[in-house]
Design an enzyme around this catalytic site. Structure first.
Site, PDB file in Angstrom:
ATOM      1  N   LYS A  95       0.841  -1.190   0.000  1.00 13.80           N
ATOM      2  CA  LYS A  95       0.000   0.000   0.000  1.00 13.80           C
ATOM      3  C   LYS A  95       0.883   1.250   0.000  1.00 13.80           C
ATOM      4  O   LYS A  95       1.845   1.355   0.760  1.00 13.80           O
ATOM      5  CB  LYS A  95      -0.908   0.005   1.230  1.00 13.80           C
ATOM      6  CG  LYS A  95      -1.971  -1.085   1.210  1.00 13.80           C
ATOM      7  CD  LYS A  95      -3.028  -0.820   0.155  1.00 13.80           C
ATOM      8  CE  LYS A  95      -4.144  -1.841   0.230  1.00 13.80           C
ATOM      9  NZ  LYS A  95      -5.230  -1.569  -0.735  1.00 13.80           N
ATOM     10  N   LYS A 149     -13.065  -8.154  -7.820  1.00 14.06           N
ATOM     11  CA  LYS A 149     -13.540  -8.642  -6.531  1.00 14.06           C
ATOM     12  C   LYS A 149     -14.975  -9.125  -6.682  1.00 14.06           C
ATOM     13  O   LYS A 149     -15.792  -8.468  -7.324  1.00 14.06           O
ATOM     14  CB  LYS A 149     -13.442  -7.536  -5.478  1.00 14.06           C
ATOM     15  CG  LYS A 149     -12.006  -7.058  -5.269  1.00 14.06           C
ATOM     16  CD  LYS A 149     -11.907  -5.891  -4.312  1.00 14.06           C
ATOM     17  CE  LYS A 149     -10.443  -5.460  -4.154  1.00 14.06           C
ATOM     18  NZ  LYS A 149     -10.282  -4.267  -3.306  1.00 14.06           N
TER      19      LYS A 149
END
Length: 326
Positions: free
Chosen positions: A108, A214
């Protein structure tokens, strides 16, 4: 199999709140609704800030996984990546220890309140610990402008990036950045697929080299497979910090992908970032992979992580509102 009634959903629902080991996406507790369903447990866990129209797609996915037939699995296990939150560089080794055998890491970056120097230090630490053969991806979660993304990716590229995930928010920005990079680093689209009114716009615009897909945000496994088929781009299946139940849904999506479309290790090992789980045998990586299976629910864990009465009421009201939109 017929879809469940609202009463069936509400009476089969368990609302849980599981602490995270590290702040992730600004949260320290992950809330979810776990349904007892004929196919096995299913999950509804859109983040609290999502509006009902968006969250209703997550409920559609939960209904499909729990009550409908899903596509057959073509694989028995899925390679997964380690996920490194926006932690200080000296905490990276501790995070990576939770992902045994993983040879790919998603890091991240562009965390609000941090600097590019923080990102460089974190990515450098991952490379030093995992070695030259490991694959490293970065995920900015729409955190940069085009110029910021170009500067950041240019500085991070020497560490060997497999791709940069959603460096900018809009499709036009991704198109511009991809042209500026001229193939030096591939661009992956996540939010531009799962949060878009038209999830195929990014592919039509040539804004990305691959897609992050997703199951829950796209309305379920069948819907996600349709989008992947129309987009014609390689994909990586990921999760949204789900419990093992939601992870299982993602694993079944990855297992159903046609050959040659799976573009590497999937972001489905994030149960390792939670302090607990609802499953008796949580889906945690072994030798860098996860088995394609439905987890058995641990009744004691459901009780241990049961949400407070006010949060339980909030989630059940949300289920009702989203159900009305299906």
């Amino acid at each position: 199999m017929a879809n469940p009634s609202l009463e069936t959903l509400l009476t089969s629902a368990h609302v849980v709140a599981i602490p995270t080991r590290t702040r992730f996406r600004g949260i320290t507790v992950r809330e979810a609704v776990i349904f007892d369903a004929p196919n096995g447990a299913s999950e509804f866990s859109p983040f609290p800030e999502y509006a009902d129209a968006e969250a209703s797609r997550w409920l559609a996915a939960a209904v499909e996984y729990g009550w409908d037939q899903i596509p057959a699995a073509l694989r028995t296990s899925i390679p997964v990546n380690a996920t490194v939150p926006a932690v200080p560089a000296d905490s990276v080794a501790h995070i990576l220890d939770r992902f045994p055998g993983c040879t790919t890491a998603k890091v991240k970056v562009a965390e609000r309140g941090q600097t590019l120097a923080d990102d460089v230090a974190r990515v450098a630490a991952v490379r030093a610990i995992m070695g030259d053969e490991a694959r490293i991806r970065i995920d900015a979660n729409c955190g940069w402008s085009v110029s910021e993304a170009f500067e950041a990716i240019t500085q991070l590229a020497p560490y060997g990036l497999e791709y940069a995930e959603q460096p900018c928010a809009s499709v036009p920005e991704l198109v511009q950045l991809r042209k500026m990079l001229d193939g030096a680093v591939r661009i992956a689209a996540d939010e531009s697929v799962r949060k878009a009114e038209d999830p195929l716009a990014v592919a039509r615009a040539g804004a990305a080299d691959l897609l992050i897909v997703k199951a829950q945000p796209l309305g379920g496994i069948a819907s996600a497979l349709d989008i992947v088929g129309e987009a014609g781009l390689p994909v990586v299946i990921s999760s949204a910090l789900d419990t093992s139940v939601g992870i299982s849904m993602g694993l079944h999506l990855a297992a159903a992908l046609p050959e040659k479309l799976l573009a590497g290790a999937c972001g489905l090992a994030t149960v390792a970032l939670l302090e607990g789980d609802v499953a008796a045998d949580p889906l945690l990586p072994v030798s860098g992979e996860l088995p394609v299976r439905r987890p058995e629910i641990d009744p004691e864990a459901l009780e241990r992580f049961r949400a407070t009465p006010d949060r339980e009421a909030w989630w059940l009201e949300r289920v009702q509102r989203c159900f009305a939109m299906l």
